[in-house]
Design a protein around this motif. Sequence first.
Motif, PDB file in Angstrom:
ATOM      1  N   MET A 182     -20.359 -11.445 -22.770  1.00 54.78           N
ATOM      2  CA  MET A 182     -21.581 -12.186 -23.069  1.00 54.78           C
ATOM      3  C   MET A 182     -21.831 -13.290 -22.043  1.00 54.78           C
ATOM      4  O   MET A 182     -22.976 -13.562 -21.673  1.00 54.78           O
ATOM      5  N   GLU A 183     -20.751 -13.908 -21.586  1.00 59.65           N
ATOM      6  CA  GLU A 183     -20.898 -14.955 -20.562  1.00 59.65           C
ATOM      7  C   GLU A 183     -21.446 -14.389 -19.264  1.00 59.65           C
ATOM      8  O   GLU A 183     -22.098 -15.094 -18.486  1.00 59.65           O
ATOM      9  N   LYS A 184     -21.193 -13.089 -19.030  1.00 63.48           N
ATOM     10  CA  LYS A 184     -21.718 -12.414 -17.834  1.00 63.48           C
ATOM     11  C   LYS A 184     -23.107 -11.830 -18.085  1.00 63.48           C
ATOM     12  O   LYS A 184     -23.698 -11.217 -17.191  1.00 63.48           O
ATOM     13  N   GLY A 185     -23.591 -11.982 -19.322  1.00 64.87           N
ATOM     14  CA  GLY A 185     -24.904 -11.457 -19.657  1.00 64.87           C
ATOM     15  C   GLY A 185     -24.907  -9.989 -20.030  1.00 64.87           C
ATOM     16  O   GLY A 185     -25.972  -9.376 -20.155  1.00 64.87           O
ATOM     17  N   ASP A 186     -23.736  -9.420 -20.217  1.00 63.18           N
ATOM     18  CA  ASP A 186     -23.635  -7.998 -20.566  1.00 63.18           C
ATOM     19  C   ASP A 186     -23.487  -7.852 -22.079  1.00 63.18           C
ATOM     20  O   ASP A 186     -22.401  -7.610 -22.600  1.00 63.18           O
TER      21      ASP A 186
END
Length: 454
Positions: A182-186
């Motif tokens: 989630m931190e990578k936007g995935d």
Amino acid sequence: MENNNLKIAICGAGIGGLTLAVTLAECSDIEVDVYEAATQLTAAGAGIGVWRRPLKILEKLGLSDELAQTSYVKPTNEIIHSMTFRKSDEKEGVEFLKLFTQGTYLTLHRSDFQRVLLDHLPADYRMHCSKRLASYTKLSSGKIILVFQDGSTSTCDLLVGADGVRSVVRRNLLEKEAVKAMEKGDNEEASKLLAACAPVWQGAEIYRGLIPIEKIQADIDAGLLKVPANSLQFTGKNANMIVYPPIANGTMVCISASYVRPHLAYTEYLGPWVTSVELTEWLSAFDGWEPQVRAWLRHIEKPTKWAVHTVRPLPTFVSEGVALVGDAAHAMMPRQGSGGGQAIEDAYFLGSLLGHPSTTKETLPLVLSIYDKYRRPFSMDVANRSFVNGQYYTFANDQFDYIGCTVEEKATRLKEVGEAITTNWEWAWFTTIDESLGAAMDELTAQNGTLWHL
């Protein structure tokens, strides 16, 4: 190169966790703590079967002779008749496969297996009961803090989740990986990781029970039943039953009968996963089956019903000082008798890498990545093969008309089914772990050598 007194915490004192502990027994500079959620060490389930692949590992660990003493069927490396298959969901069943394998399918009582493993643990290993893990945290120092449900804590350099299909270690590992995604936007990857935290029901229920040989002696004397020298597999639409050779020094017969409702796979199972049931419930799943099946079933006094849950395919078995083994990593359908064997393989593979002379706290990430590289694809393939075998046993998606066909047409079709079962299963006795473990050890040596000279 010494491994600087690695401290390893194993969560779960089942087959996988204890096999790992025994594998590490020769490593004097590794500290081992085994944490078990139960109040005392008891083996879940009645029996366990071991094919030639994991049996070779047990030989290397010096356990096979003791285990063989408790089994009715003795180990051999010869080609032998291991299992007989019958299509039994008619009043007159028909045999369609004699399965020949290299080596024995060694059947054992789980309590015997657990006892032998415990007897081989070093005296300085610490065993902790009533310790159910709640969570863990990886510190910047590399240490891992374990928090248990009773509020107590401990530390380790490596946490191994051998805590079964409902693994708390797996849930924590995947939740942490989901946060990273989630931190990578995935968000899509995060959703997949979170979905894999919980086990899934496969629409199958297994009825298990033990029968003392003395209880069926009258039927044996009358020729109604025969103590099997090899496993008897009774198959039919949406159900199957296995009668194993005697366990517990030849005093008991273990029976496992499965009933599948494919349309319920991946739905929520309502009720306890393991429960005692009445014999009438067990028998009703096999109405109309050949008499031999019901003759075995009626001798069981206290059957238990198990809802079969598995683990979705995982994107990794490892993360930041944590590794998964056995059912925590790849709980599978019990259709090739290989769930326990794969736990043994995971444990021995990981333990061998950890015992490598070049393994240190600093190189643990490399060790774990190599473990994941080799064990995850193989064990997941076994899980898939187990599922496929189950499709054959229960004639799922089989559109052949077994009622309206001729005897010759039925025999031809069943021969095809038998050949498919055999081909899908041959890995269990015609291969060993040696090649992949050797490649992994060589890779660890080469990469550690490179790292060491940087």
